[in-house]
Design a protein around this motif. Structure first.
Motif, PDB file in Angstrom:
ATOM      1  N   ALA A 155      32.916  66.113  14.975  1.00 55.91           N
ATOM      2  CA  ALA A 155      33.554  64.994  14.293  1.00 55.91           C
ATOM      3  C   ALA A 155      34.731  64.483  15.112  1.00 55.91           C
ATOM      4  O   ALA A 155      35.441  65.252  15.757  1.00 55.91           O
ATOM      5  CB  ALA A 155      34.025  65.431  12.914  1.00 55.91           C
ATOM      6  N   SER A 156      34.929  63.168  15.106  1.00 53.09           N
ATOM      7  CA  SER A 156      36.065  62.594  15.811  1.00 53.09           C
ATOM      8  C   SER A 156      37.330  62.799  14.994  1.00 53.09           C
ATOM      9  O   SER A 156      37.297  62.925  13.779  1.00 53.09           O
ATOM     10  CB  SER A 156      35.823  61.101  16.051  1.00 53.09           C
ATOM     11  N   GLY A 157      38.455  62.808  15.691  1.00 56.38           N
ATOM     12  CA  GLY A 157      39.731  62.936  15.002  1.00 56.38           C
ATOM     13  C   GLY A 157      40.112  64.386  14.773  1.00 56.38           C
ATOM     14  O   GLY A 157      39.285  65.298  14.882  1.00 56.38           O
ATOM     15  N   PRO A 158      41.381  64.618  14.463  1.00 56.32           N
ATOM     16  CA  PRO A 158      41.857  65.985  14.211  1.00 56.32           C
ATOM     17  C   PRO A 158      41.217  66.574  12.961  1.00 56.32           C
ATOM     18  O   PRO A 158      40.986  65.879  11.971  1.00 56.32           O
ATOM     19  CB  PRO A 158      43.364  65.810  14.045  1.00 56.32           C
ATOM     20  N   ALA A 159      40.938  67.860  13.004  1.00 59.01           N
ATOM     21  CA  ALA A 159      40.294  68.530  11.873  1.00 59.01           C
ATOM     22  C   ALA A 159      41.249  68.651  10.690  1.00 59.01           C
ATOM     23  O   ALA A 159      42.457  68.809  10.858  1.00 59.01           O
ATOM     24  CB  ALA A 159      39.818  69.912  12.297  1.00 59.01           C
ATOM     25  N   PRO A 160      40.719  68.580   9.467  1.00 60.35           N
ATOM     26  CA  PRO A 160      41.554  68.780   8.277  1.00 60.35           C
ATOM     27  C   PRO A 160      41.862  70.258   8.086  1.00 60.35           C
ATOM     28  O   PRO A 160      41.015  71.117   8.352  1.00 60.35           O
ATOM     29  CB  PRO A 160      40.687  68.247   7.144  1.00 60.35           C
ATOM     30  N   VAL A 161      43.067  70.549   7.634  1.00 64.46           N
ATOM     31  CA  VAL A 161      43.463  71.955   7.453  1.00 64.46           C
ATOM     32  C   VAL A 161      43.925  72.275   6.030  1.00 64.46           C
ATOM     33  O   VAL A 161      44.017  73.445   5.667  1.00 64.46           O
ATOM     34  CB  VAL A 161      44.573  72.348   8.454  1.00 64.46           C
ATOM     35  N   ALA A 162      44.215  71.271   5.228  1.00 57.74           N
ATOM     36  CA  ALA A 162      44.681  71.548   3.863  1.00 57.74           C
ATOM     37  C   ALA A 162      44.348  70.381   2.947  1.00 57.74           C
ATOM     38  O   ALA A 162      44.259  69.223   3.384  1.00 57.74           O
ATOM     39  CB  ALA A 162      46.183  71.819   3.842  1.00 57.74           C
ATOM     40  N   LEU A 163      44.175  70.696   1.657  1.00 56.74           N
ATOM     41  CA  LEU A 163      43.815  69.705   0.640  1.00 56.74           C
ATOM     42  C   LEU A 163      44.763  69.818  -0.543  1.00 56.74           C
ATOM     43  O   LEU A 163      45.014  70.927  -1.035  1.00 56.74           O
ATOM     44  CB  LEU A 163      42.377  69.932   0.174  1.00 56.74           C
ATOM     45  N   ARG A 164      45.273  68.673  -0.992  1.00 60.02           N
ATOM     46  CA  ARG A 164      46.107  68.618  -2.193  1.00 60.02           C
ATOM     47  C   ARG A 164      45.510  67.629  -3.170  1.00 60.02           C
ATOM     48  O   ARG A 164      45.156  66.505  -2.805  1.00 60.02           O
ATOM     49  CB  ARG A 164      47.544  68.200  -1.886  1.00 60.02           C
ATOM     50  N   ILE A 165      45.397  68.062  -4.436  1.00 61.17           N
ATOM     51  CA  ILE A 165      44.967  67.177  -5.521  1.00 61.17           C
ATOM     52  C   ILE A 165      46.003  67.347  -6.640  1.00 61.17           C
ATOM     53  O   ILE A 165      45.867  68.221  -7.506  1.00 61.17           O
ATOM     54  CB  ILE A 165      43.559  67.525  -6.032  1.00 61.17           C
ATOM     55  N   PRO A 166      47.066  66.562  -6.630  1.00 57.20           N
ATOM     56  CA  PRO A 166      48.155  66.769  -7.598  1.00 57.20           C
ATOM     57  C   PRO A 166      47.695  66.773  -9.050  1.00 57.20           C
ATOM     58  O   PRO A 166      48.190  67.565  -9.859  1.00 57.20           O
ATOM     59  CB  PRO A 166      49.089  65.583  -7.310  1.00 57.20           C
ATOM     60  N   ALA A 167      46.749  65.912  -9.419  1.00 54.90           N
ATOM     61  CA  ALA A 167      46.315  65.828 -10.811  1.00 54.90           C
ATOM     62  C   ALA A 167      45.654  67.111 -11.294  1.00 54.90           C
ATOM     63  O   ALA A 167      45.635  67.391 -12.500  1.00 54.90           O
ATOM     64  CB  ALA A 167      45.350  64.652 -10.990  1.00 54.90           C
ATOM     65  N   LEU A 168      45.122  67.916 -10.366  1.00 53.85           N
ATOM     66  CA  LEU A 168      44.426  69.151 -10.737  1.00 53.85           C
ATOM     67  C   LEU A 168      45.231  70.394 -10.385  1.00 53.85           C
ATOM     68  O   LEU A 168      44.786  71.513 -10.649  1.00 53.85           O
ATOM     69  CB  LEU A 168      43.060  69.217 -10.041  1.00 53.85           C
ATOM     70  N   GLY A 169      46.380  70.217  -9.755  1.00 56.97           N
ATOM     71  CA  GLY A 169      47.170  71.371  -9.337  1.00 56.97           C
ATOM     72  C   GLY A 169      46.551  72.125  -8.173  1.00 56.97           C
ATOM     73  O   GLY A 169      46.826  73.303  -7.971  1.00 56.97           O
ATOM     74  N   VAL A 170      45.707  71.451  -7.399  1.00 62.64           N
ATOM     75  CA  VAL A 170      45.051  72.082  -6.243  1.00 62.64           C
ATOM     76  C   VAL A 170      45.915  71.862  -5.006  1.00 62.64           C
ATOM     77  O   VAL A 170      46.307  70.730  -4.696  1.00 62.64           O
ATOM     78  CB  VAL A 170      43.641  71.499  -6.008  1.00 62.64           C
ATOM     79  N   ASP A 171      46.212  72.934  -4.293  1.00 62.44           N
ATOM     80  CA  ASP A 171      46.970  72.879  -3.040  1.00 62.44           C
ATOM     81  C   ASP A 171      46.494  74.055  -2.195  1.00 62.44           C
ATOM     82  O   ASP A 171      47.037  75.157  -2.275  1.00 62.44           O
ATOM     83  CB  ASP A 171      48.468  72.954  -3.307  1.00 62.44           C
TER      84      ASP A 171
END
Length: 235
Positions: free
Chosen positions: A74-90
Motif C-alpha cells: 500500500a502507498s503511504g505510511p502504514a496506520p499504527v493506531a485507531l481512535r473512535i471517540p464515540a465508542l471509547g476505542v483507542d
C-alpha cells in the motif's frame, strides 16, 4: 476369707458400626458431596459452551475471487493506531494479510483491530479497510459497539509518520455474510475512504458464528501532523 473377684481382661475394641444417627449423617454427607460434584460439572460444561460461543472468524470473502487483487504494497505510511471517540476505542493496530486459502486474515487478539495491508493506507486514494471482532468468550471485543456509530461520528487513524487522518462516518450497514458487498467495501471508488468491518446480526450457535457483517463506511475529512505515535503493540 473369700477369694478376691477374678480379674477380667479389658474388652478389646471391635469395629465401630454406626448407629442409626451415624448412618444418616454419612448418607447426608455423600449427598452433599454428590451435589457439589454435579454443580462443578455443570459449571465446567457451561463455561466450555460459553467459550465456544465467541465468534471465531469474521468470515471475510476470498480476496482473489470477490475483492480487488492485492497489490505489492500500500502507498503511504502504514496506520499504527485507531481512535473512535464515540465508542471509547483507542487501540494500536495490527497488520493483516491473507490466509493460505487467500481469504483475508482476521485479528488473533480480540481487543485489537487490524488493517488490511494489501489495500491503501488510510488517507490514501481508495478504500482502506480495518477489521475487528465483535466479541469472544471473554465478553465484548474491540468492535462490539460498531453498529451504534452514526453518520458524522469521527474516526482518527494515526500513521507511522506522525500524521493523523480524520474520517467521518457516512453510514453503517448490515449484510448477510452470503451477500457481503466486497467490491463496495474493498474497491476503489475515486476517493479516500475507510471501512470498518465486524460481525453482527443473528448468532448461529451450531456454526459458532454470526450470520452477518456490519460495515461502517467513512470518508476522509482532513489530515494533520501530530506527535509520532507509539510503536505497534504499545498504547
Amino acid at each position: 476369707m473369700s477369694d478376691p473377684s477374678p480379674e477380667y481382661p479389658e474388652p478389646v475394641p471391635g469395629p465401630e458400626w454406626p448407629g442409626p444417627e451415624g448412618a444418616m449423617g454419612r448418607v447426608k454427607r455423600w449427598w452433599v458431596v454428590a451435589a457439589v460434584l454435579i454443580l462443578i460439572a455443570t459449571a465446567v460444561l457451561a463455561l466450555r459452551s460459553y467459550q465456544e460461543s465467541g465468534d471465531p472468524q469474521l468470515g471475510q470473502p476470498s480476496v482473489t475471487d470477490t475483492v480487488p487483487a492485492p497489490s505489492d504494497g500500500a502507498s503511504g505510511p502504514a496506520p499504527v493506531a485507531l481512535r473512535i471517540p464515540a465508542l471509547g476505542v483507542d487501540e494500536t493496530l495490527i497488520t493483516l494479510g491473507l490466509n493460505p486459502d487467500e481469504t483475508v486474515e482476521v485479528p488473533t487478539d480480540f481487543d485489537k483491530p487490524g488493517w488490511y495491508k494489501f489495500g491503501p493506507a488510510p488517507g490514501q486514494l481508495g478504500s482502506a479497510v480495518i477489521l475487528g471482532h465483535v466479541d469472544s468468550y471473554e465478553g465484548p471485543a474491540v468492535f462490539y459497539r460498531l453498529k451504534d456509530l452514526e453518520a458524522g461520528d469521527s474516526i482518527e487513524v494515526s500513521l507511522a509518520d506522525g500524521t493523523i487522518a480524520h474520517f467521518a462516518v457516512t453510514k453503517v450497514e448490515t449484510y448477510p455474510k452470503t451477500e457481503f458487498p466486497a467490491e463496495e467495501v474493498y474497491g476503489s471508488h475515486g476517493d479516500e475512504t475507510l471501512q470498518l468491518v465486524t460481525c453482527g446480526g443473528e448468532y448461529d450457535a451450531d456454526a459458532r458464528s454470526y450470520l452477518s457483517n456490519i460495515v461502517a463506511y467513512t470518508s476522509l475529512v482532513d489530515t494533520d501532523s501530530g506527535e509520532a505515535p507509539a510503536a505497534a503493540g504499545q498504547k
